[in-house]
Design a protein around this motif. Structure first.
Motif, short mmCIF file in Angstrom:
data_model
loop_
_atom_site.label_atom_id
_atom_site.label_comp_id
_atom_site.label_asym_id
_atom_site.label_seq_id
_atom_site.Cartn_x
_atom_site.Cartn_y
_atom_site.Cartn_z
N THR A 162 -6.33 102.03 -52.43
CA THR A 162 -7.61 101.49 -52.42
C THR A 162 -7.66 100.11 -52.63
N GLY A 163 -6.94 99.49 -53.23
CA GLY A 163 -6.66 98.01 -53.46
C GLY A 163 -7.55 97.80 -54.74
N CYS A 164 -7.29 96.27 -55.24
CA CYS A 164 -8.00 95.88 -56.33
C CYS A 164 -9.74 96.13 -56.39
N THR A 165 -10.09 95.85 -55.34
CA THR A 165 -11.57 95.85 -55.18
C THR A 165 -12.19 96.79 -54.08
N ASN A 166 -11.24 98.04 -53.95
CA ASN A 166 -11.77 99.05 -52.91
C ASN A 166 -11.60 98.84 -51.66
N SER A 167 -11.17 97.71 -51.35
CA SER A 167 -11.18 97.16 -49.95
C SER A 167 -9.90 97.28 -49.15
N GLY A 168 -8.86 98.12 -49.82
CA GLY A 168 -7.53 98.09 -49.28
C GLY A 168 -7.62 98.83 -47.58
N GLY A 169 -6.52 98.50 -46.94
CA GLY A 169 -6.59 99.37 -45.55
C GLY A 169 -7.30 98.87 -44.71
N GLU A 170 -7.77 97.49 -44.51
CA GLU A 170 -8.49 96.83 -43.60
C GLU A 170 -7.33 96.49 -42.41
N LEU A 171 -6.81 97.59 -41.86
CA LEU A 171 -5.59 97.22 -40.98
C LEU A 171 -6.17 96.69 -39.68
N GLY A 172 -7.59 96.25 -39.16
CA GLY A 172 -8.01 95.74 -38.09
C GLY A 172 -7.85 94.16 -38.41
N ASP A 205 -4.21 81.36 -35.20
CA ASP A 205 -5.11 80.60 -34.56
C ASP A 205 -5.43 81.17 -33.18
N GLY A 206 -5.53 82.63 -33.18
CA GLY A 206 -6.06 83.09 -31.91
C GLY A 206 -7.27 83.51 -31.63
N ARG A 207 -7.89 84.59 -30.98
CA ARG A 207 -9.16 84.79 -30.74
C ARG A 207 -10.11 84.80 -32.09
N LYS A 208 -11.18 84.40 -31.89
CA LYS A 208 -12.26 84.40 -32.91
C LYS A 208 -12.58 85.75 -33.20
N CYS A 209 -12.27 86.23 -34.66
CA CYS A 209 -12.73 87.72 -35.11
C CYS A 209 -13.88 87.53 -35.39
N ARG A 210 -14.67 88.91 -35.86
CA ARG A 210 -15.98 88.98 -36.47
C ARG A 210 -15.98 88.64 -38.07
N CYS A 211 -14.70 88.69 -38.30
CA CYS A 211 -14.57 88.27 -39.82
C CYS A 211 -14.12 86.70 -39.94
N PRO A 212 -13.87 86.09 -41.19
CA PRO A 212 -13.92 84.85 -41.14
C PRO A 212 -12.67 84.20 -40.27
N ASN A 213 -11.74 84.99 -40.03
CA ASN A 213 -10.50 84.59 -39.34
C ASN A 213 -10.18 84.70 -37.90
N ASN A 214 -9.26 84.21 -37.49
CA ASN A 214 -8.98 84.14 -36.02
C ASN A 214 -7.75 85.02 -35.86
N CYS A 217 -7.04 88.21 -35.39
CA CYS A 217 -6.92 89.61 -36.06
C CYS A 217 -6.71 90.54 -34.82
N LEU A 218 -5.97 91.56 -35.06
CA LEU A 218 -5.68 92.90 -34.42
C LEU A 218 -7.14 93.20 -33.84
N GLU A 219 -8.31 93.33 -34.61
CA GLU A 219 -9.37 93.79 -33.84
C GLU A 219 -9.91 92.80 -32.78
N ALA A 220 -9.58 91.72 -33.07
CA ALA A 220 -10.08 90.51 -32.09
C ALA A 220 -9.49 90.72 -30.62
N TYR A 221 -8.28 91.46 -30.62
CA TYR A 221 -7.76 91.71 -29.50
C TYR A 221 -7.68 93.33 -28.87
N ALA A 222 -7.79 94.24 -29.73
CA ALA A 222 -7.73 95.57 -29.49
C ALA A 222 -8.98 96.22 -29.63
#
Ligand SMILES: [Zn+2]
Length: 325
Positions: free
Chosen positions: A155-165, A172-181, A183-188
């Motif tokens: 579960t993690g410290c604040t219940n957000s464990g397992g965000e595997l996407g 520095d890859g494709r822009k994700c819908r999270c603050p990062n670039n 991410c696995l989700e930003a490709y698949a």
């Protein structure tokens, strides 16, 4: 007719951004009744709670049964107290859903993230049944999943464990819908497959004819269009699918190296649409992961399909009631 009451029934709810599925589930994970509906268009918490309550009423009255608890999987970040912290799809922030539903229904309620509920469902009753070290990855519009390690859900410290996407697979890859670039989700993820397809058609317009013909225009090309064209043997679709397989595998390699699961379950709309991705991921993972990480690893397809969240949320409610003093 007198209906014999079945013990240990729980209700499971799958609350998405527009749709609501409610099911009555027995202790073996079987769905006794299901009610599917759209949520009120206003998406106000009070009206959505009324929609849930109506679905519960239908499921119970159809079967003549009673439930001892309700579990709900929401497309949202949920904290340990059952407060929906944020849901872009519903437009909710800090909604105390557990408290509100308990008041409305008079039942113990357990609120969790929808992907975590589906992970729990696959673990208890699906392709991960009986496995103590399990990773589950759902590739739909977004990408999410869950980790079971040593027989416990992470579960993690604040219940957000397992965000595997949101594992970074390209710095520095494709822009994700999270603050990062990158991410696995930003490709698949389904939305990213659509974006990648649209960009490729713009640069290789002569190769994108089949995709364009199927979709009608570039902006309407989706992951479903790609899977349709792939089925027809279209070369550009094949390239996009093979690349998707490689990106997925890059994420899977990180997951199996980090957690060393015995089984990795792949599910979600993209996998259902292009099940060939599973074999691609198997081959890449076997070659790229650490030898010890894949020695015993099996990569398999999810078993519960569209009902995974309902069955998993009900199972989670069952589990927490069983554990209650
Ligand atoms: Zn991300």
């Amino acid at each position: 007719m007198v209906v014999q009451k079945i013990k240990s029934l729980t209700l499971g709810v799958d609350l998405g951004g527009t749709k609501l599925n409610v099911g009555l589930v027995d202790a073996a994970g079987r769905l006794l009744s299901v009610h599917k509906s759209m949520i009120n268009i206003s998406k106000e918490p009070e009206t959505v709670i009324a929609d849930i309550s109506a679905g519960v009423e239908v499921c119970l009255s159809k079967t003549g049964q009673e439930a001892k608890a309700l579990g709900i999987g929401v497309a949202a970040q949920v904290d340990q107290k059952g407060v929906v912290r944020g849901s872009p799809n519903l437009g909710w922030r800090n909604v105390p859903l557990k408290k509100k539903l308990e008041k409305q229904l008079g039942l113990p309620v357990f609120v969790t993230n929808d992907v975590r509920a589906a992970t729990w469902g696959e673990w208890r009753y699906g392709s991960g049944r009986g496995v103590d070290d399990l990773a589950v990855l759902f590739v739909g519009t977004g990408v999410g999943g869950g980790i079971i390690t040593g027989g416990k859900l992470l579960t993690g410290c604040t219940n957000s464990g397992g965000e595997l996407g949101h594992i970074t697979i390209v710095f520095d890859g494709r822009k994700c819908r999270c603050p990062n670039n990158g991410c696995l989700e930003a490709y698949a993820g389904g939305w990213a497959i659509a974006e990648r397809a649209q960009e490729t058609i713009r640069t290789l317009s002569n190769k994108g004819r089949r995709l364009l013909a199927l979709a009608g225009s570039i902006n309407r090309v989706t992951a479903v269009t790609v899977s349709q064209a792939y089925r027809e043997g279209d070369l550009l679709a094949r390239l996009l699918v093979e690349e998707t397989g490689q990106y997925l595998a890059a994420g899977v390699v990180s997951i199996v190296n980090a957690f060393n699961p015995c089984v990795l379950v792949l599910g979600g709309g993209v996998i259902e649409g292009i099940p060939e991705l599973i074999q691609m991921v198997r081959e890449f993972t076997r070659n790229m992961a650490l030898e010890a990480s894949v020695e015993e690893l099996k990569i398999v397809k999810a078993a519960l399909g569209v009902d995974a969240v309902v069955i998993g949320a009900a199972a989670l409610a069952q589990n927490l009631v069983d554990k209650a003093p």
